[in-house]
Design a protein around this motif. Structure first.
Motif, PDB file in Angstrom:
ATOM      1  N   GLU A 129       0.822  -1.210   0.000  1.00  0.00           N
ATOM      2  CA  GLU A 129       0.000   0.000   0.000  1.00  0.00           C
ATOM      3  C   GLU A 129       0.853   1.256   0.000  1.00  0.00           C
ATOM      4  O   GLU A 129       0.532   2.231  -0.684  1.00  0.00           O
ATOM      5  CB  GLU A 129      -0.949  -0.009   1.196  1.00  0.00           C
ATOM      6  N   LEU A 130       1.962   1.237   0.738  1.00  0.00           N
ATOM      7  CA  LEU A 130       2.863   2.391   0.762  1.00  0.00           C
ATOM      8  C   LEU A 130       3.469   2.658  -0.619  1.00  0.00           C
ATOM      9  O   LEU A 130       3.761   3.804  -0.968  1.00  0.00           O
ATOM     10  CB  LEU A 130       3.990   2.171   1.775  1.00  0.00           C
ATOM     11  N   LEU A 131       3.659   1.585  -1.392  1.00  0.00           N
ATOM     12  CA  LEU A 131       4.296   1.707  -2.704  1.00  0.00           C
ATOM     13  C   LEU A 131       3.291   1.734  -3.856  1.00  0.00           C
ATOM     14  O   LEU A 131       3.680   1.825  -5.023  1.00  0.00           O
ATOM     15  CB  LEU A 131       5.277   0.544  -2.902  1.00  0.00           C
ATOM     16  N   ASP A 132       2.006   1.608  -3.522  1.00  0.00           N
ATOM     17  CA  ASP A 132       0.932   1.579  -4.523  1.00  0.00           C
ATOM     18  C   ASP A 132       1.129   0.433  -5.521  1.00  0.00           C
ATOM     19  O   ASP A 132       1.053   0.621  -6.743  1.00  0.00           O
ATOM     20  CB  ASP A 132       0.824   2.928  -5.239  1.00  0.00           C
ATOM     21  N   ILE A 133       1.408  -0.739  -4.965  1.00  0.00           N
ATOM     22  CA  ILE A 133       1.564  -1.959  -5.757  1.00  0.00           C
ATOM     23  C   ILE A 133       0.765  -3.066  -5.069  1.00  0.00           C
ATOM     24  O   ILE A 133       0.153  -2.833  -4.023  1.00  0.00           O
ATOM     25  CB  ILE A 133       3.050  -2.386  -5.882  1.00  0.00           C
ATOM     26  N   THR A 134       0.792  -4.265  -5.615  1.00  0.00           N
ATOM     27  CA  THR A 134       0.075  -5.378  -4.999  1.00  0.00           C
ATOM     28  C   THR A 134       0.950  -6.101  -3.983  1.00  0.00           C
ATOM     29  O   THR A 134       2.178  -6.082  -4.091  1.00  0.00           O
ATOM     30  CB  THR A 134      -0.374  -6.405  -6.053  1.00  0.00           C
ATOM     31  N   ASN A 135       0.297  -6.737  -3.022  1.00  0.00           N
ATOM     32  CA  ASN A 135       1.056  -7.532  -2.064  1.00  0.00           C
ATOM     33  C   ASN A 135       1.684  -8.749  -2.748  1.00  0.00           C
ATOM     34  O   ASN A 135       2.700  -9.262  -2.298  1.00  0.00           O
ATOM     35  CB  ASN A 135       0.204  -7.937  -0.861  1.00  0.00           C
ATOM     36  N   GLN A 136       1.109  -9.181  -3.866  1.00  0.00           N
ATOM     37  CA  GLN A 136       1.702 -10.281  -4.626  1.00  0.00           C
ATOM     38  C   GLN A 136       3.064  -9.892  -5.190  1.00  0.00           C
ATOM     39  O   GLN A 136       3.967 -10.727  -5.267  1.00  0.00           O
ATOM     40  CB  GLN A 136       0.773 -10.736  -5.775  1.00  0.00           C
ATOM     41  N   ALA A 137       3.219  -8.625  -5.559  1.00  0.00           N
ATOM     42  CA  ALA A 137       4.520  -8.150  -6.054  1.00  0.00           C
ATOM     43  C   ALA A 137       5.554  -8.226  -4.946  1.00  0.00           C
ATOM     44  O   ALA A 137       6.682  -8.685  -5.161  1.00  0.00           O
ATOM     45  CB  ALA A 137       4.410  -6.727  -6.596  1.00  0.00           C
ATOM     46  N   VAL A 138       5.172  -7.795  -3.745  1.00  0.00           N
ATOM     47  CA  VAL A 138       6.094  -7.858  -2.607  1.00  0.00           C
ATOM     48  C   VAL A 138       6.471  -9.306  -2.324  1.00  0.00           C
ATOM     49  O   VAL A 138       7.643  -9.629  -2.111  1.00  0.00           O
ATOM     50  CB  VAL A 138       5.478  -7.185  -1.352  1.00  0.00           C
ATOM     51  N   SER A 139       5.490 -10.188  -2.347  1.00  0.00           N
ATOM     52  CA  SER A 139       5.746 -11.614  -2.116  1.00  0.00           C
ATOM     53  C   SER A 139       6.709 -12.168  -3.162  1.00  0.00           C
ATOM     54  O   SER A 139       7.636 -12.923  -2.833  1.00  0.00           O
ATOM     55  CB  SER A 139       4.429 -12.389  -2.158  1.00  0.00           C
ATOM     56  N   LYS A 140       6.504 -11.779  -4.392  1.00  0.00           N
ATOM     57  CA  LYS A 140       7.373 -12.226  -5.490  1.00  0.00           C
ATOM     58  C   LYS A 140       8.820 -11.792  -5.248  1.00  0.00           C
ATOM     59  O   LYS A 140       9.746 -12.579  -5.426  1.00  0.00           O
ATOM     60  CB  LYS A 140       6.840 -11.642  -6.797  1.00  0.00           C
ATOM     61  N   TRP A 141       9.007 -10.548  -4.830  1.00  0.00           N
ATOM     62  CA  TRP A 141      10.357 -10.055  -4.533  1.00  0.00           C
ATOM     63  C   TRP A 141      10.982 -10.854  -3.408  1.00  0.00           C
ATOM     64  O   TRP A 141      12.125 -11.291  -3.498  1.00  0.00           O
ATOM     65  CB  TRP A 141      10.348  -8.602  -4.101  1.00  0.00           C
ATOM     66  N   GLU A 142      10.210 -11.023  -2.329  1.00  0.00           N
ATOM     67  CA  GLU A 142      10.744 -11.685  -1.140  1.00  0.00           C
ATOM     68  C   GLU A 142      11.074 -13.155  -1.387  1.00  0.00           C
ATOM     69  O   GLU A 142      11.918 -13.721  -0.702  1.00  0.00           O
ATOM     70  CB  GLU A 142       9.770 -11.542   0.031  1.00  0.00           C
TER      71      GLU A 142
END
Length: 72
Positions: A32-45
């Motif tokens: 939400e802070l980056l205006d992206i999906t949580n799936q994107a964050v999961s993909k990075w991690e």
């Protein structure tokens, strides 16, 4: 994708997860802070992708770290 790239993705993902948790953020809150999906964050991690270059500084700001810390 060659082995060196996979290792770079993995290390970056571990750093993102570490600093996110250190700040007490969920993947959803960071997204939400980056205006992206949580799936994107999961993909990075999970080392399955990397943030777009345009997101690197906002990511570091959200995590309270420098670019050097992100990539160390």
């Amino acid at each position: 994708m060659d082995k060196a790239y996979k290792e770079s993705y993995r290390k970056l993902g571990l750093n993102i997860a570490f600093y996110r948790k250190d700040r007490g953020l969920t993947q959803m809150q960071l997204a939400e802070l980056l205006d992206i999906t949580n799936q994107a964050v999961s993909k990075w991690e999970n080392g399955k992708g990397m943030p777009d270059v345009s997101l690197l500084q906002p990511l570091c700001t959200a995590l309270g770290i420098s670019l050097n810390e992100l990539f160390s």
